[in-house]
Design an enzyme around this catalytic site. Structure first.
Site, PDB file in Angstrom:
ATOM      1  N   THR A  93       0.972 -14.916 -34.919  1.00  0.00           N
ATOM      2  CA  THR A  93       2.390 -15.094 -35.259  1.00  0.00           C
ATOM      3  C   THR A  93       2.750 -16.547 -34.979  1.00  0.00           C
ATOM      4  OG1 THR A  93       2.855 -12.834 -34.553  1.00  0.00           O
ATOM      5  CG2 THR A  93       4.736 -14.305 -34.799  1.00  0.00           C
ATOM      6  N   LYS A 168       7.490 -11.576 -40.574  1.00  0.00           N
ATOM      7  CA  LYS A 168       7.158 -11.243 -39.186  1.00  0.00           C
ATOM      8  C   LYS A 168       8.274 -11.688 -38.219  1.00  0.00           C
ATOM      9  CE  LYS A 168       4.816 -10.279 -35.485  1.00  0.00           C
ATOM     10  NZ  LYS A 168       4.623  -8.916 -35.044  1.00  0.00           N
ATOM     11  N   LYS A 243       8.439 -15.993 -27.405  1.00  0.00           N
ATOM     12  CA  LYS A 243       7.915 -16.936 -28.403  1.00  0.00           C
ATOM     13  C   LYS A 243       8.455 -16.580 -29.796  1.00  0.00           C
ATOM     14  CE  LYS A 243       4.075 -16.476 -30.691  1.00  0.00           C
ATOM     15  NZ  LYS A 243       2.733 -16.339 -31.226  1.00  0.00           N
TER      16      LYS A 243
HETATM   17  P1  NAD Z   1      -4.301 -13.035 -26.494  1.00  0.00           P
HETATM   18  O1  NAD Z   1      -3.856 -14.153 -25.642  1.00  0.00           O
HETATM   19  O2  NAD Z   1      -4.709 -11.743 -25.866  1.00  0.00           O
HETATM   20  O3  NAD Z   1      -5.537 -13.512 -27.424  1.00  0.00           O
HETATM   21  C1  NAD Z   1      -5.644 -14.796 -27.965  1.00  0.00           C
HETATM   22  C2  NAD Z   1      -7.076 -15.232 -27.777  1.00  0.00           C
HETATM   23  O4  NAD Z   1      -7.268 -16.512 -28.400  1.00  0.00           O
HETATM   24  C3  NAD Z   1      -7.474 -15.407 -26.308  1.00  0.00           C
HETATM   25  O5  NAD Z   1      -8.570 -14.539 -26.015  1.00  0.00           O
HETATM   26  C4  NAD Z   1      -7.856 -16.884 -26.198  1.00  0.00           C
HETATM   27  O6  NAD Z   1      -8.926 -17.120 -25.315  1.00  0.00           O
HETATM   28  C5  NAD Z   1      -8.231 -17.213 -27.625  1.00  0.00           C
HETATM   29  N1  NAD Z   1      -8.176 -18.635 -27.948  1.00  0.00           N
HETATM   30  C6  NAD Z   1      -7.211 -19.533 -27.671  1.00  0.00           C
HETATM   31  N2  NAD Z   1      -7.540 -20.749 -28.144  1.00  0.00           N
HETATM   32  C7  NAD Z   1      -8.765 -20.626 -28.715  1.00  0.00           C
HETATM   33  C8  NAD Z   1      -9.658 -21.534 -29.354  1.00  0.00           C
HETATM   34  N3  NAD Z   1      -9.351 -22.833 -29.499  1.00  0.00           N
HETATM   35  N4  NAD Z   1     -10.827 -21.065 -29.815  1.00  0.00           N
HETATM   36  C9  NAD Z   1     -11.163 -19.746 -29.670  1.00  0.00           C
HETATM   37  N5  NAD Z   1     -10.355 -18.838 -29.051  1.00  0.00           N
HETATM   38  C10 NAD Z   1      -9.171 -19.284 -28.589  1.00  0.00           C
HETATM   39  O7  NAD Z   1      -3.091 -12.790 -27.549  1.00  0.00           O
HETATM   40  P2  NAD Z   1      -2.873 -11.493 -28.456  1.00  0.00           P
HETATM   41  O8  NAD Z   1      -1.994 -10.525 -27.757  1.00  0.00           O
HETATM   42  O9  NAD Z   1      -4.184 -11.053 -29.010  1.00  0.00           O
HETATM   43  O10 NAD Z   1      -1.979 -12.133 -29.626  1.00  0.00           O
HETATM   44  C11 NAD Z   1      -2.556 -12.962 -30.623  1.00  0.00           C
HETATM   45  C12 NAD Z   1      -1.484 -13.235 -31.669  1.00  0.00           C
HETATM   46  O11 NAD Z   1      -1.020 -11.989 -32.213  1.00  0.00           O
HETATM   47  C13 NAD Z   1      -0.245 -13.963 -31.111  1.00  0.00           C
HETATM   48  O12 NAD Z   1       0.193 -14.916 -32.038  1.00  0.00           O
HETATM   49  C14 NAD Z   1       0.776 -12.830 -30.951  1.00  0.00           C
HETATM   50  O13 NAD Z   1       2.113 -13.298 -31.065  1.00  0.00           O
HETATM   51  C15 NAD Z   1       0.394 -11.913 -32.104  1.00  0.00           C
HETATM   52  N6  NAD Z   1       0.733 -10.483 -31.906  1.00  0.00           N
HETATM   53  C16 NAD Z   1       0.471  -9.868 -30.714  1.00  0.00           C
HETATM   54  C17 NAD Z   1       0.805  -8.520 -30.578  1.00  0.00           C
HETATM   55  C18 NAD Z   1       0.542  -7.780 -29.277  1.00  0.00           C
HETATM   56  O14 NAD Z   1       1.021  -6.637 -29.138  1.00  0.00           O
HETATM   57  N7  NAD Z   1      -0.231  -8.340 -28.341  1.00  0.00           N
HETATM   58  C19 NAD Z   1       1.379  -7.817 -31.647  1.00  0.00           C
HETATM   59  C20 NAD Z   1       1.594  -8.482 -32.849  1.00  0.00           C
HETATM   60  C21 NAD Z   1       1.260  -9.820 -32.964  1.00  0.00           C
END
Ligand code: NAD
Length: 298
Positions: A93, A168, A243
């Site tokens: 997102t 979104k 965010k």
């Molecule tokens: P998260 O922090 O659990 O996962 C993100 C991952 O990206 C982490 O494991 C991190 O180590 C990795 N990362 C960061 N920089 C990196 C790089 N340069 N190279 C490789 N890996 C890298 O976050 P999440 O909950 O999985 O959310 C991810 C996205 O999805 C966000 O934008 C969030 O807003 C969106 N989202 C989350 C949810 C939810 O319920 N968690 C629901 C809908 C949307």
């Protein structure tokens, strides 16, 4: 079978990549976190040592990263290693402007691309029932749809580049506002001596019905799978909610839309984060609304 590279194997990306494996795709993944890489390996993802290694030979690359800075950085890097024609999809997102910027990067590298953020949370990611909101050309959408279908149950083509992120941001502004409203209603019910179950039984079948109440109820009991039953362990963190609310307010101010309720929800979540609760599930807002923590906010 499509060769897919998956970058960002966190709370959402991990189970999404696992569902691609279950659907028969060959998935190579990369994440900066060792714990995420190890968890993904257990689900059949072939883990790479770098972004370059992960995307080499991929026919499709999917990114699922925390925020726009990560997406801009990772797309800039990966586009140096993919073959022209590789389909690049971002499911994080992020703001509409950054989404359009990375589409532009991909276009210059000769790669079709989609912004495809999701709704449905970690439970939806695990169950493969996410909703994908997709922006991009008809051609890119028709190539990506069957891949997204391995991870979601509803795939909506919202329009051209950035339209998925626009959808979104609007959806999550509704979510932030509605969760705050449901939390307030439970706090009021407590003060009035009305049981949680009684309010739930009435509101879930009345005009107060909404996802924040019936799927993600912020008090323990009525919906056994909601984070309230697990000491508000996320789920969807309050920081990620904040965010998204900030993204909505940035978009509202850039486009001249009036969103006073969205602004109020952003303020509530900002205070909640300042009080040290950013890592809790966003439904834990109810704890702040019950107490008098505002007095200690920095
Ligand atoms: P998260 O922090 O659990 O996962 C993100 C991952 O990206 C982490 O494991 C991190 O180590 C990795 N990362 C960061 N920089 C990196 C790089 N340069 N190279 C490789 N890996 C890298 O976050 P999440 O909950 O999985 O959310 C991810 C996205 O999805 C966000 O934008 C969030 O807003 C969106 N989202 C989350 C949810 C939810 O319920 N968690 C629901 C809908 C949307």
């Amino acid at each position: 079978m499509t060769k897919i590279a998956f970058i960002g194997l966190g709370n959402m990306g991990g189970p999404m990549a696992a569902n691609l494996v279950k659907a028969g795709h060959a998935v190579t993944g990369f994440d900066l976190s060792e714990a995420s890489r190890n968890a993904a390996a257990k689900t059949g993802v072939s883990v790479a040592g770098s972004i370059a290694q992960a995307v080499r030979e991929a026919q499709c690359v999917i990114t699922m990263l925390p925020a726009s800075t990560h997406v801009l950085y990772v797309w800039d890097e990966l586009l140096g290693f993919v073959d022209p024609g590789t389909l690049i999809i971002d499911s994080s997102t992020i703001d509409v402007e950054s989404a359009r910027k990375v589409h532009d990067f991909a276009d210059k590298a000769g790669c079709p691309s989609l912004d495809a953020p999701v709704s449905g949370g970690t439970a939806g990611a695990a169950a493969g029932t996410l909703t994908f909101m997709v922006g991009g050309s008809d051609g890119a959408f028709s190539r990506g749809k069957h891949i997204l279908e391995s991870m979601g149950k509803k795939i909506v083509h919202c329009g051209d580049v950035g339209a998925g992120q626009a959808a979104k941001i609007c959806n999550n502004m509704i979510l932030g506002i509605s969760m705050a409203g449901v939390c307030e209603a439970f706090v009021l019910a407590e003060r009035l001596g009305l049981s949680h179950q009684a309010l739930f039984d009435v509101a879930s079948t009345s005009s107060g019905q909404c996802w924040s109440l019936t799927t993600y109820c912020p008090v323990p009991g009525p919906v056994p799978t909601s984070p309230a039953n697990n000491d508000y362990k996320p789920g969807f963190t309050a920081s990620l909610m904040l965010k998204d609310l900030k993204l909505s307010q940035q978009a509202a101010s850039a486009s001249g839309a009036a969103t006073p309720m969205g602004a109020q929800a952003a303020q509530l979540y900002s205070l909640f984060e300042k009080l040290g609760h950013g890592g809790e599930d966003f439904s834990a807002l109810i704890r702040m609304l019950r107490g008098n923590e505002e007095a200690t906010a920095g």
